[in-house]
Design a protein around this motif. Sequence first.
Motif, short mmCIF file in Angstrom:
data_model
loop_
_atom_site.label_atom_id
_atom_site.label_comp_id
_atom_site.label_asym_id
_atom_site.label_seq_id
_atom_site.Cartn_x
_atom_site.Cartn_y
_atom_site.Cartn_z
N VAL A 1 -10.69 26.77 30.80
CA VAL A 1 -9.74 27.66 31.45
C VAL A 1 -8.44 27.66 30.65
O VAL A 1 -7.73 26.66 30.60
N GLY A 2 -8.16 28.78 29.99
CA GLY A 2 -6.93 28.89 29.23
C GLY A 2 -5.73 29.15 30.12
O GLY A 2 -5.87 29.76 31.19
N SER A 3 -4.56 28.68 29.71
CA SER A 3 -3.35 28.79 30.53
C SER A 3 -3.61 28.23 31.93
O SER A 3 -3.34 28.87 32.95
N ALA A 4 -4.13 27.01 31.96
CA ALA A 4 -4.53 26.38 33.22
C ALA A 4 -3.34 26.05 34.11
O ALA A 4 -3.53 25.73 35.29
N SER A 5 -2.12 26.13 33.58
CA SER A 5 -0.94 25.88 34.41
C SER A 5 -0.53 27.11 35.21
O SER A 5 0.26 27.01 36.15
N LYS B 1 -18.51 20.76 33.36
CA LYS B 1 -17.20 20.13 33.34
C LYS B 1 -16.13 21.21 33.30
O LYS B 1 -16.37 22.32 32.81
N ILE B 2 -14.96 20.87 33.81
CA ILE B 2 -13.84 21.81 33.83
C ILE B 2 -12.80 21.33 32.82
O ILE B 2 -12.28 20.21 32.93
N ILE B 3 -12.52 22.18 31.83
CA ILE B 3 -11.56 21.84 30.78
C ILE B 3 -10.36 22.76 30.92
O ILE B 3 -10.50 23.99 30.77
N GLY B 4 -9.20 22.21 31.20
CA GLY B 4 -7.98 23.00 31.27
C GLY B 4 -7.25 22.96 29.95
O GLY B 4 -7.10 21.90 29.35
N VAL B 5 -6.81 24.12 29.48
CA VAL B 5 -6.03 24.21 28.24
C VAL B 5 -4.68 24.81 28.58
O VAL B 5 -4.60 25.84 29.26
N THR B 6 -3.61 24.16 28.11
CA THR B 6 -2.27 24.61 28.46
C THR B 6 -1.29 24.17 27.38
O THR B 6 -1.67 23.51 26.41
N SER B 7 -0.03 24.52 27.54
CA SER B 7 0.99 24.10 26.57
C SER B 7 1.27 22.61 26.72
O SER B 7 1.00 22.01 27.77
N GLY B 8 1.82 22.01 25.67
CA GLY B 8 2.14 20.58 25.72
C GLY B 8 3.09 20.24 26.85
O GLY B 8 2.96 19.19 27.50
N ARG B 9 4.05 21.14 27.13
CA ARG B 9 5.04 20.82 28.17
C ARG B 9 4.44 20.87 29.57
O ARG B 9 4.99 20.30 30.52
N ASN B 10 3.30 21.58 29.73
CA ASN B 10 2.67 21.69 31.06
C ASN B 10 1.43 20.81 31.20
O ASN B 10 0.79 20.83 32.25
N ARG B 11 1.11 20.06 30.17
CA ARG B 11 -0.13 19.27 30.17
C ARG B 11 -0.16 18.26 31.31
O ARG B 11 -1.16 18.14 32.04
N ASP B 12 0.93 17.51 31.47
CA ASP B 12 0.96 16.48 32.52
C ASP B 12 0.90 17.10 33.92
O ASP B 12 0.29 16.53 34.83
N PHE B 13 1.53 18.28 34.08
CA PHE B 13 1.49 18.97 35.36
C PHE B 13 0.06 19.30 35.75
O PHE B 13 -0.39 19.03 36.87
N ASP C 1 -2.58 22.29 20.86
CA ASP C 1 -2.77 21.65 19.54
C ASP C 1 -3.86 20.57 19.57
O ASP C 1 -4.04 19.84 18.61
N GLU C 2 -4.60 20.51 20.70
CA GLU C 2 -5.70 19.55 20.81
C GLU C 2 -7.07 20.24 20.93
O GLU C 2 -8.05 19.61 21.30
N ILE C 3 -7.12 21.51 20.59
CA ILE C 3 -8.36 22.26 20.78
C ILE C 3 -9.51 21.70 19.95
O ILE C 3 -10.69 21.79 20.35
N ASP C 4 -9.20 21.07 18.82
CA ASP C 4 -10.26 20.47 18.00
C ASP C 4 -10.97 19.33 18.71
O ASP C 4 -12.01 18.85 18.24
N GLU C 5 -10.43 18.87 19.86
CA GLU C 5 -11.07 17.81 20.62
C GLU C 5 -12.12 18.37 21.60
O GLU C 5 -12.81 17.59 22.28
#
Length: 354
Positions: A173-177, A197-209, A223-227
């Motif tokens: 899910v892109g822009s998961a925030s 599995k559910i994978i959320g992708v978001t900006s670094g500043r919203n990752r913890d949220f 910047d972690e998409i290669d994972e």
Amino acid sequence: MQRILVDQKSIPHTRLEDMAQEPLSQGQARLKLLSFALTSNNVTYAASGFAIGYWQFFPSGIDGQGLVPVWGTAEVIESTSDTLETGTRLYGFYPMAEELVITPQPDGHGAIVDVAAHRAELPAVYNRYTPVRAGKAHEDHMRALLQPLLATSYLIYDWLMYNDCFGATQIIVGSASSKTGLGLCKFLAEPAQRPYKIIGVTSGRNRDFVAGLGACDQVLSYDEIDELARAPSVYVDMSGNGAVKQQIHARLKDQLKHSSAVGISHWDQFQPQIALEGPNPQFFFAPAQIAKRREEWGPGVIEKKITESWKRLGDDASGWLDLQEHAGIGQVADVWTALAEGTANPRHGHIITL
């Protein structure tokens, strides 16, 4: 009467305009807006305004300047229609303005439809207005903020289940925030036994949220998409960020079973002609899913499921949503710019009161 015009070529830019109040024709009703929500969903309306037709709902009459649709509550203050009495409160689709004139007709199921000629060929779900009770401002605000977004979240979830997730073992899910992205993650997490599995992708500043809400099995920053694991996947893109989409397609290649485009909140990074590996993205249009389910299930069933679903998530909203009220249409500009430029706090739910 005042309204907010948005520059159709540079959507963060707005201007406040005074308009003379036009007299009503027979069969019309004048609605005064009481409040409306502003979210990244409205940015998507502006960004796709020409491609999908959102600029057509409320023509501004000015070249290059558009009225962005919003969801909110209004009251009938003048009527020449036998359908609507003054004092009736209606929830629905409005322009960023203080008033709207409609040509109301009952839909036969308790709602009102605007049958104005310029809206006749537009998706019916946006032309329908629902009577709501007075004295419940908080209820109005939560409905305007969450119903359109979480309805879209539920419809994407329903569409994924209908298609057996295209055989995927992970849903990205892109822009998961975003509230629509977050809602989708929460709906996907509800089944006790799920084959993905559910994978959320978001900006670094919203990752913890996003990670702190517990709906995702994994949260990655852009910047972690290669994972990302190379496993059968579906990508649901809420932002329209071309660079992120290109990275995900390049990472997964033929393991990407479906790529869905939902929103364009990252309108400034939208690249419709970008070359991509794997499947071509397909646009998800929520009204089409509603129409399909209405045909299969009959009238009223999908609407009931949507209402039950968004209210269920809304009951838990205090854990991830802080309501922010802004008094007066003059407060729109700052909120809109922050949303359009991607600097708004994902916890905030913005309501303009009039």
